[in-house]
Design a protein around this motif. Structure first.
Motif, short mmCIF file in Angstrom:
data_model
loop_
_atom_site.label_atom_id
_atom_site.label_comp_id
_atom_site.label_asym_id
_atom_site.label_seq_id
_atom_site.Cartn_x
_atom_site.Cartn_y
_atom_site.Cartn_z
N ALA A 189 -7.82 0.44 -8.18
CA ALA A 189 -8.62 0.50 -7.35
C ALA A 189 -8.45 0.70 -6.01
CB ALA A 189 -9.79 -0.60 -7.72
N ALA A 190 -7.50 -0.27 -5.28
CA ALA A 190 -7.33 -0.33 -3.78
C ALA A 190 -6.37 1.15 -3.61
CB ALA A 190 -6.22 -1.33 -3.60
N LEU A 191 -5.80 1.68 -4.35
CA LEU A 191 -4.95 2.70 -4.31
C LEU A 191 -6.11 4.12 -4.14
CD1 LEU A 191 -2.33 4.07 -3.78
CD2 LEU A 191 -1.95 4.46 -6.26
N ARG A 192 -6.82 4.03 -5.14
CA ARG A 192 -7.85 5.11 -5.34
C ARG A 192 -8.89 5.26 -4.28
NH1 ARG A 192 -9.47 4.29 -10.43
NH2 ARG A 192 -10.86 2.72 -9.67
N SER A 193 -9.36 3.96 -3.75
CA SER A 193 -10.52 4.07 -2.58
C SER A 193 -10.04 4.14 -1.19
CB SER A 193 -11.07 2.57 -2.92
OG SER A 193 -10.40 1.49 -2.50
N SER A 194 -8.85 3.84 -0.97
CA SER A 194 -8.51 3.82 0.56
C SER A 194 -7.00 4.39 0.62
CB SER A 194 -8.69 2.69 1.21
OG SER A 194 -8.13 1.56 0.57
N ASP A 195 -6.28 4.60 -0.34
CA ASP A 195 -4.86 4.96 -0.43
C ASP A 195 -4.04 3.91 0.32
OD1 ASP A 195 -2.67 6.49 -1.09
OD2 ASP A 195 -2.88 7.40 0.84
N THR A 196 -4.18 2.76 -0.04
CA THR A 196 -3.37 1.50 0.24
C THR A 196 -3.18 0.51 -0.74
OG1 THR A 196 -3.91 -0.29 2.16
CG2 THR A 196 -5.74 -0.12 0.59
N LEU A 197 -2.38 -0.60 -0.37
CA LEU A 197 -2.06 -1.47 -1.45
C LEU A 197 -3.01 -2.64 -1.68
CD1 LEU A 197 1.29 -2.27 0.14
CD2 LEU A 197 0.88 -0.67 -1.69
N TYR A 198 -3.04 -3.18 -2.86
CA TYR A 198 -3.88 -4.38 -3.12
C TYR A 198 -3.32 -5.40 -2.14
CZ TYR A 198 -5.82 -8.08 -6.11
OH TYR A 198 -6.67 -9.09 -6.71
N CYS A 199 -4.43 -6.21 -1.76
CA CYS A 199 -4.13 -7.21 -0.37
C CYS A 199 -2.98 -8.20 -0.97
CB CYS A 199 -5.39 -7.67 0.09
SG CYS A 199 -6.22 -8.83 -1.20
N TYR A 200 -3.02 -8.61 -2.14
CA TYR A 200 -2.19 -9.73 -2.66
C TYR A 200 -0.73 -9.43 -2.74
CZ TYR A 200 -6.40 -12.40 -2.91
OH TYR A 200 -7.72 -13.06 -2.53
N ASP A 201 -0.46 -7.84 -2.99
CA ASP A 201 1.03 -7.57 -3.03
C ASP A 201 1.57 -7.63 -1.38
OD1 ASP A 201 0.49 -7.12 -5.38
OD2 ASP A 201 0.00 -4.81 -5.45
N LEU A 202 0.88 -7.68 -0.48
CA LEU A 202 1.53 -7.49 0.99
C LEU A 202 2.58 -8.50 1.10
CD1 LEU A 202 -1.43 -6.42 3.11
CD2 LEU A 202 0.49 -5.04 2.58
N PRO A 203 2.35 -9.94 0.63
CA PRO A 203 3.30 -10.97 0.91
C PRO A 203 4.53 -10.76 0.07
CG PRO A 203 1.04 -12.04 0.46
CD PRO A 203 1.13 -10.43 0.09
N ALA A 204 4.48 -9.94 -1.07
CA ALA A 204 5.79 -9.71 -1.68
C ALA A 204 6.67 -8.62 -0.93
CB ALA A 204 5.45 -9.25 -3.03
N LEU A 205 5.84 -7.71 -0.22
CA LEU A 205 6.55 -6.61 0.54
C LEU A 205 7.28 -7.14 1.56
CD1 LEU A 205 3.71 -3.83 0.13
CD2 LEU A 205 5.97 -4.18 -0.96
N PHE A 206 6.43 -7.92 2.46
CA PHE A 206 7.24 -8.79 3.29
C PHE A 206 8.10 -9.52 3.25
CE2 PHE A 206 2.47 -8.70 5.49
CZ PHE A 206 3.02 -7.60 6.31
N GLU A 207 8.14 -10.33 1.87
CA GLU A 207 9.22 -10.89 1.59
C GLU A 207 10.48 -10.00 1.21
OE1 GLU A 207 10.50 -14.19 -2.02
OE2 GLU A 207 8.66 -12.78 -2.51
N ALA A 208 10.31 -9.03 0.67
CA ALA A 208 11.42 -8.00 0.31
C ALA A 208 12.08 -7.40 1.47
CB ALA A 208 10.77 -7.00 -0.53
N ALA A 209 11.18 -7.11 2.57
CA ALA A 209 11.63 -6.53 3.76
C ALA A 209 12.53 -7.69 4.57
CB ALA A 209 10.29 -6.25 4.73
N ILE A 210 12.04 -9.02 4.66
CA ILE A 210 12.75 -9.76 5.21
C ILE A 210 14.25 -10.05 4.59
CG2 ILE A 210 13.10 -12.42 5.73
CD1 ILE A 210 10.08 -12.36 6.28
N GLU A 211 14.32 -10.09 3.20
CA GLU A 211 15.60 -10.02 2.53
C GLU A 211 16.62 -8.93 2.57
OE1 GLU A 211 14.60 -10.52 -1.62
OE2 GLU A 211 13.96 -12.62 -1.57
#
Length: 108
Positions: A84-106
């Motif tokens: 739904a997040a991807l379809r409505s605004s071409d964005t990520l689900y908000c609870y996925d952002l911490p995982a992306l930050f974690e991966a970027a820091i690693e």
């Protein structure tokens, strides 16, 4: 599924590696062994080790204590919200952002 022995005279150990990509950006690999449950009546998954992207699977159900014959789920928790997040605004689900930050820091 991989079957291994730690020594020639040791009992075989069944290892299972379960790979997933819940966010679409961070791969998660969980490692399980097959073990008897408390009553000894069936074989279940027992988690060993950890995962680097532990936050990436937040909300995704673990295979801990599930029967080894449990089928792989076609959908996971939060898949509908991610879609739904991807379809409505071409964005990520908000609870996925911490995982992306974690991966970027690693990676740094």
């Amino acid at each position: 599924k991989t079957v291994c022995r730690l020594a020639e005279d040791a009992h075989p150990i069944s290892l299972r590696l379960v790979a997933s990509n819940p966010t679409g950006f961070v791969q998660v690999v969980n490692t399980y062994i097959e073990a008897a449950n408390e009553s000894g009546s069936k074989r279940v998954f027992k988690s060993i080790g950890g995962t680097k992207a532990s936050m990436a699977c937040s909300g995704d159900s673990s295979w801990e204590d599930l029967d080894v014959n449990t089928p792989y789920p076609l959908t996971r928790p939060f898949d509908a919200q991610r879609k739904a997040a991807l379809r409505s605004s071409d964005t990520l689900y908000c609870y996925d952002l911490p995982a992306l930050f974690e991966a970027a820091i690693e990676k740094q």
